[in-house]
Design an enzyme around this catalytic site. Structure first.
Site, PDB file in Angstrom:
ATOM      1  N   ARG A  39       0.698  -1.264  -0.044  1.00  0.00           N
ATOM      2  CA  ARG A  39      -0.067  -0.139   0.057  1.00  0.00           C
ATOM      3  C   ARG A  39       0.786   1.509  -0.219  1.00  0.00           C
ATOM      4  NH1 ARG A  39      -4.555  -2.435   3.394  1.00  0.00           N
ATOM      5  NH2 ARG A  39      -3.517  -1.621   5.502  1.00  0.00           N
ATOM      6  N   ARG A  43      -3.333   5.990   0.311  1.00  0.00           N
ATOM      7  CA  ARG A  43      -3.964   7.175   0.811  1.00  0.00           C
ATOM      8  C   ARG A  43      -2.915   7.938   1.902  1.00  0.00           C
ATOM      9  NH1 ARG A  43      -8.884   4.012   3.545  1.00  0.00           N
ATOM     10  NH2 ARG A  43      -7.001   2.265   3.324  1.00  0.00           N
ATOM     11  N   ARG A  52      -7.155  11.031  -7.159  1.00  0.00           N
ATOM     12  CA  ARG A  52      -8.142  10.431  -6.962  1.00  0.00           C
ATOM     13  C   ARG A  52      -9.429  11.161  -6.561  1.00  0.00           C
ATOM     14  NH1 ARG A  52      -8.772   5.452  -4.341  1.00  0.00           N
ATOM     15  NH2 ARG A  52     -10.949   5.998  -4.878  1.00  0.00           N
ATOM     16  N   ASP A  88      -6.533  -3.581  -7.300  1.00  0.00           N
ATOM     17  CA  ASP A  88      -7.390  -3.952  -5.937  1.00  0.00           C
ATOM     18  C   ASP A  88      -7.333  -5.491  -6.399  1.00  0.00           C
ATOM     19  OD1 ASP A  88      -9.961  -4.844  -4.633  1.00  0.00           O
ATOM     20  OD2 ASP A  88      -8.907  -3.276  -3.384  1.00  0.00           O
ATOM     21  N   TYR A 163     -14.457 -12.996   0.308  1.00  0.00           N
ATOM     22  CA  TYR A 163     -15.342 -11.969  -0.109  1.00  0.00           C
ATOM     23  C   TYR A 163     -16.578 -12.541  -1.037  1.00  0.00           C
ATOM     24  CZ  TYR A 163     -11.796  -8.251   1.319  1.00  0.00           C
ATOM     25  OH  TYR A 163     -10.866  -7.573   2.052  1.00  0.00           O
TER      26      TYR A 163
END
Length: 356
Positions: A39, A43, A52, A88, A163
């Site tokens: 990552r 962010r 973004r 992702d 998921y």
């Protein structure tokens, strides 16, 4: 092409082949311990948040110009030894038509969970045309990166299954485990289908120019070793075997997998990622010989003082002394509120401290 054959067209580009990162993955001598962060393109970077702004996560992953810019941002800022492709783990599922979205503050949410054998029909094969934007973005990236390797990645069959069956993130995985225990044939068929999709997604990335690949089995730590061996390892092994012939390093990572490290190595990776819970010297004992290790500074250490970060980094490096190959990383992904300057200083510290 046999599993162990490396066709000339798939050999790693000379520009990246002798990089510190790829040398460490191959357990060869390095000029310094290579560093990259899971990552790292995310962010924590203000420039990431800026590009973004107003663009959904999945939409971002399908725009080659945006993927290229975001992937390059941490390389420019931190001087890391490898880039990781911005995407992702649910992108290949979206690409084959699964109705899902990544909801801010929640994560991937699947509109119709996979619970029955009839639901398997929705998991069709992935073709390169389904993810043509990946091929385009990696072409752009490898030209920009030059001698810096690009890591491709995918979600492992178990984590994708969790998921799909749960319908979204879960703390307990009760529906996935209920299928695994209660209908082992359906579970095996689901993971087998996901292994094929995952392998196809990794092949697209390698053929486009990725120098290494990482399989994220983020939630495998929820499993007991016997369950992992029986119900998960075979599918992960199929993924690693499917890309073995390309000759690029294969990394295997999960969170909370201290009890599974040996089994994760058995699945076929060249490098085993270790979270912060197990020191690297002990991890090496559990994994066994013939594998490089990746890790494993606790991501929360970066919120402490500079001196504390350096102290804990020295502990990681000391535990890694004597390993055949070590890639420095965090024990999980960069946390969103991490100070980017702390990451830049960490890279410089590891490079300086380990200069040969």
């Amino acid at each position: 092409m046999s599993a162990n054959e490396t066709p000339a067209s798939h050999r790693p580009p000379t520009a990246t082949y002798d990089s510190a990162f790829l040398r460490a993955c191959r357990r060869e001598p390095v000029p310094h311990t290579p560093v990259w962060f899971m990552r790292q393109a995310g962010r924590s970077l203000p420039e990431y948040r800026k590009v973004r702004e107003g663009i959904g996560m999945l939409d971002s992953c399908m725009r080659p110009d945006l993927v290229t810019e975001i992937t390059l941002q941490p390389v420019r800022r931190h001087d890391v030894d490898a880039a990781i492709y911005f995407s992702d783990i649910v992108v290949p599922l979206k690409a084959i038509g699964i109705d899902l979205d990544i909801k801010p503050g929640v994560g991937p949410v699947v509109e119709r969970p996979v619970r029955t054998r009839a639901d398997l029909a929705r998991l069709r094969d992935l073709t390169p045309e389904d993810v043509s934007y990946v091929t385009e973005a990696i072409g752009l990236l490898t030209r920009e990166l030059g001698a810096t390797p690009l890591i491709g990645f995918a979600g492992a069959p178990f984590t994708l299954a969790s998921y799909l069956v749960e319908g979204g993130p879960s703390r307990t995985y009760e529906n996935a485990k209920a299928m695994m225990y209660g209908d082992p044939e359906l579970w095996a068929d689901l993971l087998d289908r996901l292994a094929a999709i995952t392998a196809a997604f990794l092949k697209v990335q390698i053929e486009a120019g990725a120098s290494a690949v990482q399989l994220f089995d983020s939630w495998a730590g929820a499993l007991a070793p016997a369950d992992y061996r029986r119900s998960v390892l075979p599918a992960s092994a199929k993924v690693f075997e499917a890309v073995a012939g390309y000759g690029v390093p294969r990394i295997h990572f999960g969170v909370g997998t201290g009890e599974l490290l040996g089994l994760m190595g058995e699945a076929g990776a060249d490098v085993v990622g270790v979270d912060w819970r197990v020191p690297l010297d002990e991890a090496a004992r559990r994994v066994g010989p013939g594998k490089a290790l990746q890790g494993n500074l606790d991501p929360t250490v970066l919120f402490a003082t500079r001196e504390a970060v350096e102290d804990k980094t020295r502990e990681v490096l000391a535990a890694a002394q004597g390993l055949d190959g070590h890639v420095f990383n965090l024990g999980h992904g960069v946390m969103p509120s991490t100070d980017p300057d702390a990451l830049t200083r960490l890279v410089e510290y590891v490079h300086t401290r380990t200069a040969r």
